[in-house]
Design an enzyme around this catalytic site. Structure first.
Site, PDB file in Angstrom:
ATOM      1  CG  HIS A  83      -0.392   0.301   2.510  1.00 50.58           C
ATOM      2  ND1 HIS A  83      -0.104  -0.681   3.447  1.00 50.58           N
ATOM      3  CD2 HIS A  83      -0.021   1.469   3.101  1.00 50.58           C
ATOM      4  CE1 HIS A  83       0.394  -0.119   4.534  1.00 50.58           C
ATOM      5  NE2 HIS A  83       0.451   1.187   4.350  1.00 50.58           N
ATOM      6  CG  ASP A 116      -0.106  -3.968   2.677  1.00 53.31           C
ATOM      7  OD1 ASP A 116       0.160  -3.443   1.585  1.00 53.31           O
ATOM      8  OD2 ASP A 116      -0.346  -3.311   3.707  1.00 53.31           O
ATOM      9  CB  SER A 126       3.143   1.635   6.276  1.00 59.26           C
ATOM     10  OG  SER A 126       1.969   1.781   7.029  1.00 59.26           O
TER      11      SER A 126
END
Length: 355
Positions: free
Chosen positions: A99, A129, A209
């Site tokens: 993402h 992901d 992230s």
């Protein structure tokens, strides 16, 4: 005693002590997976905080992406995003989240020393992901992954989350916490369900992230992925059980080759047991078998109830999915199933998912 004899005795003693030290402190076993990903078999020696920062910091990168969206008048609107990543090889392979780079027209990677490179996207995988980038650089600091972090970590083990929190300048943000739970399943905003997740109370913020979750030996035990927005001190990282095979596949093939058995199943409940008059009250009922699939070749049929794969008892459809996903394409697995009142054992060789 002559001078020559004295020198020889001293030399013998020094060599003997060096041999004892080498024998007493063996090097940690490390494998080079797919030629790019370094994987430690066991947890390494604990480092001091200074040693940990010195080891990990040079391998953590800041990622900034550029993309274009369109407004109501179909006019292009430039957008930027930020995330983190971890260098996994000296020649510039970087692991981050899908993402973080999804839809990006341009991906810029900034190293801890301030150098910035435009990265190419080697491959991404929305289902886990995860993504792998490549920058044109050499002789880089990199981190090792710890093999099977779900099995080697314990609840309350200390861990550190590192990343480009909030896109702040001046280097990565470090947060210390513990392992809160192992093997969680979480659903992302996209609807994707991630399995094999490590829960931690180490603060994970926007921009973290794709950064690493490391143990006190400086080994990567997870890739930071999400936080629970309606709670405090609940963050999540993708375990190396999931990350290692996905990263290997992205580097070598540019995509993830997923193992495939070729069955549609439902969890056996009391209602299903009565309706189909099954001889067992636990397992997964095979609803259909794909033609030419590994399951078909092994002899599975609709109406069979799978109760075990390898050493794992299977009582739900999710457990069967997880058991297959944890294997590799071409792995041979032993399946225990019931047909009528008789239990059977077969071997199936997993294929590559066509989906």
């Amino acid at each position: 005693m002559s001078k020559m004899k004295y020198v020889l005795i001293v030399l013998f003693l020094v060599l003997g002590m060096a041999l004892l030290v080498a024998t007493a402190v063996p090097e940690a076993a490390t494998s080079l997976a797919s030629g790019y990903l370094y994987v430690d078999e066991e947890i390494g020696a604990e480092l001091t905080t200074r040693e940990l920062v010195a080891k990990v910091a040079p391998a953590v990168v800041s990622i900034v992406t550029e993309s274009v969206s369109y407004n109501w008048f179909w006019q292009p609107v430039p957008q930027t995003g930020a995330g983190s990543g971890v260098i996994i090889s000296p020649d510039g392979y970087v692991v981050t989240n899908h993402h973080v780079v999804s839809g990006a027209n341009k991906v810029m990677v900034t190293l801890n020393d301030g150098r910035t490179f435009e990265a190419s996207i080697v491959g991404t995988d929305a289902q886990t992901d995860l993504a792998v980038l490549k920058i044109d650089a050499g002789d880089l600091s990199y981190l090792h992954f710890l093999k099977s972090s779900l099995g080697q970590l314990s609840v309350l083990d200390p861990v550190v989350a590192v990343g480009n929190a909030l896109g702040l300048s001046g280097g990565p943000t470090w947060t210390l916490g513990v392992v809160s739970n192992l093997g969680r399943s979480i659903q992302l905003d996209t609807g994707v369900v991630l399995n094999g997740i490590i829960q931690t109370d180490a603060a994970i913020n926007a921009g973290n992230s794709g950064g690493p979750l490391v143990n006190m030996a400086g080994q990567v035990v997870g890739i930071n992925v999400a936080i629970a927005s309606n709670a405090e001190n609940i963050g999540f990282a993708i375990s190396t059980d999931i990350a290692i095979p996905v990263v290997q596949s992205l580097i070598t093939r540019g995509k993830v080759a997923r193992p495939w058995l070729g069955v549609e199943v439902v969890t056996v409940t009391s209602v299903i047991q009565r309706y189909y008059r099954l001889s067992v009250d636990s397992g997964v009922l095979v609803v259909s078998v794909a033609s030419g699939s590994p399951a078909s070749k092994a002899g599975l049929r609709a109406g069979d109830v799978i109760v075990k794969v390898g050493n794992e008892d299977i009582s739900t459809a999710a457990e069967l999915t997880s058991a297959i996903a944890s294997r590799q394409v071409d792995d041979q697995i032993e399946i225990v199933y019931c047909r009528g009142n008789v239990q059977h054992v077969i071997n199936a060789v997993l294929g590559e998912s066509p989906y």
